[in-house]
Scaffold this motif. Structure first.
Motif, PDB file in Angstrom:
ATOM      1  N   PRO A 107      -0.434   0.255  45.596  1.00  9.40           N
ATOM      2  CA  PRO A 107      -1.641  -0.117  45.602  1.00  9.40           C
ATOM      3  C   PRO A 107      -2.256  -1.388  45.162  1.00  9.40           C
ATOM      4  CG  PRO A 107      -1.170   1.556  43.795  1.00  9.40           C
ATOM      5  CD  PRO A 107       0.016   1.365  44.722  1.00  9.40           C
ATOM      6  N   ILE A 108      -3.306  -1.984  45.581  1.00  6.21           N
ATOM      7  CA  ILE A 108      -3.718  -3.225  45.126  1.00  6.21           C
ATOM      8  C   ILE A 108      -4.973  -3.007  44.511  1.00  6.21           C
ATOM      9  CG2 ILE A 108      -4.672  -5.482  46.025  1.00  6.21           C
ATOM     10  CD1 ILE A 108      -2.796  -5.136  48.487  1.00  6.21           C
ATOM     11  N   ARG A 109      -5.306  -3.800  43.200  1.00  9.23           N
ATOM     12  CA  ARG A 109      -6.320  -3.303  42.394  1.00  9.23           C
ATOM     13  C   ARG A 109      -7.053  -5.002  42.249  1.00  9.23           C
ATOM     14  NH1 ARG A 109      -7.406  -3.529  36.950  1.00  9.23           N
ATOM     15  NH2 ARG A 109      -5.242  -3.660  36.416  1.00  9.23           N
ATOM     16  N   LEU A 110      -8.418  -5.113  42.412  1.00  5.81           N
ATOM     17  CA  LEU A 110      -9.033  -6.250  42.213  1.00  5.81           C
ATOM     18  C   LEU A 110      -9.388  -6.192  40.514  1.00  5.81           C
ATOM     19  CD1 LEU A 110     -11.143  -6.645  45.270  1.00  5.81           C
ATOM     20  CD2 LEU A 110      -9.015  -7.450  44.802  1.00  5.81           C
ATOM     21  N   ASP A 111      -9.175  -7.417  40.142  1.00  5.92           N
ATOM     22  CA  ASP A 111      -9.403  -7.761  38.750  1.00  5.92           C
ATOM     23  C   ASP A 111     -10.333  -8.771  38.498  1.00  5.92           C
ATOM     24  OD1 ASP A 111      -9.168  -7.136  35.885  1.00  5.92           O
ATOM     25  OD2 ASP A 111      -8.064  -9.085  35.572  1.00  5.92           O
ATOM     26  N   GLY A 112     -11.457  -8.775  37.709  1.00 11.07           N
ATOM     27  CA  GLY A 112     -12.409  -9.817  37.197  1.00 11.07           C
ATOM     28  C   GLY A 112     -13.660  -9.616  38.270  1.00 11.07           C
ATOM     29  N   GLU A 113     -14.544 -10.698  37.986  1.00  8.55           N
ATOM     30  CA  GLU A 113     -15.837 -10.674  38.669  1.00  8.55           C
ATOM     31  C   GLU A 113     -15.958 -12.033  39.428  1.00  8.55           C
ATOM     32  OE1 GLU A 113     -20.670 -10.243  37.925  1.00  8.55           O
ATOM     33  OE2 GLU A 113     -19.028 -10.154  36.146  1.00  8.55           O
ATOM     34  N   ALA A 114     -16.112 -11.988  40.486  1.00  5.28           N
ATOM     35  CA  ALA A 114     -16.217 -13.203  41.517  1.00  5.28           C
ATOM     36  C   ALA A 114     -17.732 -13.605  41.369  1.00  5.28           C
ATOM     37  CB  ALA A 114     -15.659 -12.882  42.839  1.00  5.28           C
ATOM     38  N   LYS A 115     -18.160 -14.401  40.461  1.00  7.99           N
ATOM     39  CA  LYS A 115     -19.637 -14.659  40.305  1.00  7.99           C
ATOM     40  C   LYS A 115     -20.007 -15.616  41.418  1.00  7.99           C
ATOM     41  CE  LYS A 115     -19.575 -13.983  35.077  1.00  7.99           C
ATOM     42  NZ  LYS A 115     -19.682 -14.487  33.919  1.00  7.99           N
ATOM     43  N   ALA A 116     -19.338 -16.464  41.494  1.00  8.17           N
ATOM     44  CA  ALA A 116     -19.639 -17.557  42.421  1.00  8.17           C
ATOM     45  C   ALA A 116     -19.880 -16.746  44.014  1.00  8.17           C
ATOM     46  CB  ALA A 116     -18.452 -18.823  42.825  1.00  8.17           C
ATOM     47  N   VAL A 117     -18.970 -15.877  44.348  1.00  4.38           N
ATOM     48  CA  VAL A 117     -19.518 -15.082  45.346  1.00  4.38           C
ATOM     49  C   VAL A 117     -20.660 -14.467  45.347  1.00  4.38           C
ATOM     50  CG1 VAL A 117     -18.416 -13.373  46.938  1.00  4.38           C
ATOM     51  CG2 VAL A 117     -16.980 -15.210  46.068  1.00  4.38           C
ATOM     52  N   SER A 118     -20.839 -13.839  44.181  1.00  7.18           N
ATOM     53  CA  SER A 118     -22.034 -13.020  43.953  1.00  7.18           C
ATOM     54  C   SER A 118     -23.421 -13.980  44.047  1.00  7.18           C
ATOM     55  CB  SER A 118     -22.008 -12.280  42.805  1.00  7.18           C
ATOM     56  OG  SER A 118     -20.928 -11.354  42.650  1.00  7.18           O
ATOM     57  N   ASN A 119     -23.314 -15.055  43.420  1.00  8.06           N
ATOM     58  CA  ASN A 119     -24.238 -16.137  43.408  1.00  8.06           C
ATOM     59  C   ASN A 119     -24.852 -16.686  44.722  1.00  8.06           C
ATOM     60  OD1 ASN A 119     -24.678 -15.612  40.793  1.00  8.06           O
ATOM     61  ND2 ASN A 119     -23.466 -17.439  40.186  1.00  8.06           N
ATOM     62  N   GLY A 120     -23.568 -16.777  45.720  1.00  4.44           N
ATOM     63  CA  GLY A 120     -23.702 -17.325  47.032  1.00  4.44           C
ATOM     64  C   GLY A 120     -24.351 -16.381  47.845  1.00  4.44           C
TER      65      GLY A 120
END
Length: 217
Positions: A107-120
């Motif tokens: 399984p693949i798990r994402l970690d962290g928050e992509a703030k630049a993506v959310s803000n864009g």
């Protein structure tokens, strides 16, 4: 990699009636095979099986399947589920050589928050939930973690970018995307497109009216 002991009973009676009785007793019919051995029909306790695969490795847990005093290092190869209740109705174990390479899905798990993506105005999209890797049983990773904190709107994380634990290697094409960014629609964009469509409709109506006037004249 996780290992655990699971006791199984051999010599179960096959057939629908016997299988129903097993399940009513809280047991799951199954079979173990592989590495030149003759397949052995077995049954395992449903509660003990659930406990055996409750760790981080899940279905990739190496199980020391103990049948009549003989230990078979095994992986779960296949499970059949009830079509309505979805509980396990039958299970296949495959005996493995702990020093021999096999292919498993991790399984693949994402970690962290992509703030630049959310803000864009974007959305992080996981293109595959599992990754096939070739490895020996003792080196099977519990999961593959993908850090998305530094992603921006133009980022694409591919198989070749993954941090795969030592002892395992991906079988997929290195160029295959694993994590991408989806561009979300915004109210401003919707309003602009609506205005453009309205303008186009108005222009078409004016052209139609003008054509009608020319025909009358």
């Amino acid at each position: 990699m996780t290992e655990t002991i699971l006791h199984a009973e051999s010599g179960r009676t096959t057939g629908s009636a016997a299988t129903r009785r097993l399940r009513a007793e809280g047991k799951i019919p199954g079979v173990v095979y592989g590495h030149g051995m003759d397949p052995v029909s077995i049954s395992v306790d449903r509660r003990e099986l659930r406990q055996a695969v409750s760790g981080g490795a899940g279905m990739n847990t190496i199980i020391d399947l103990t049948v009549d005093g003989t230990v078979y290092p095994s992986l779960i190869k296949d499970v059949q589920r009830h079509p309505v209740r979805l509980n396990i109705a039958h299970i296949d174990f495959i005996q493995v050589n702990l020093n021999e390479e096999i292919v498993v899905s991790v399984p693949i798990r994402l970690d962290g928050e992509a703030k630049a993506v959310s803000n864009g105005g974007g959305l992080v999209d996981l293109s595959m939930n599992e990754l096939e890797v070739a490895t020996t049983p003792r080196n099977i990773p519990d999961e593959i973690i993908v850090d998305i904190a530094d992603m921006d709107m133009d980022t694409v994380i591919r198989v070749e970018d993954l941090n795969i634990p030592a002892g395992a290697k991906a079988t997929a094409d290195p160029e295959v995307p694993v994590v991408t960014v989806l561009t979300m629609r915004t109210p401003v964009l919707d309003a602009e497109e609506a205005a453009a469509a309205e303008s186009a409709d108005a222009g078409a109506a004016d052209d139609s009216a003008a054509a009608g006037d020319d025909a009358d004249s």
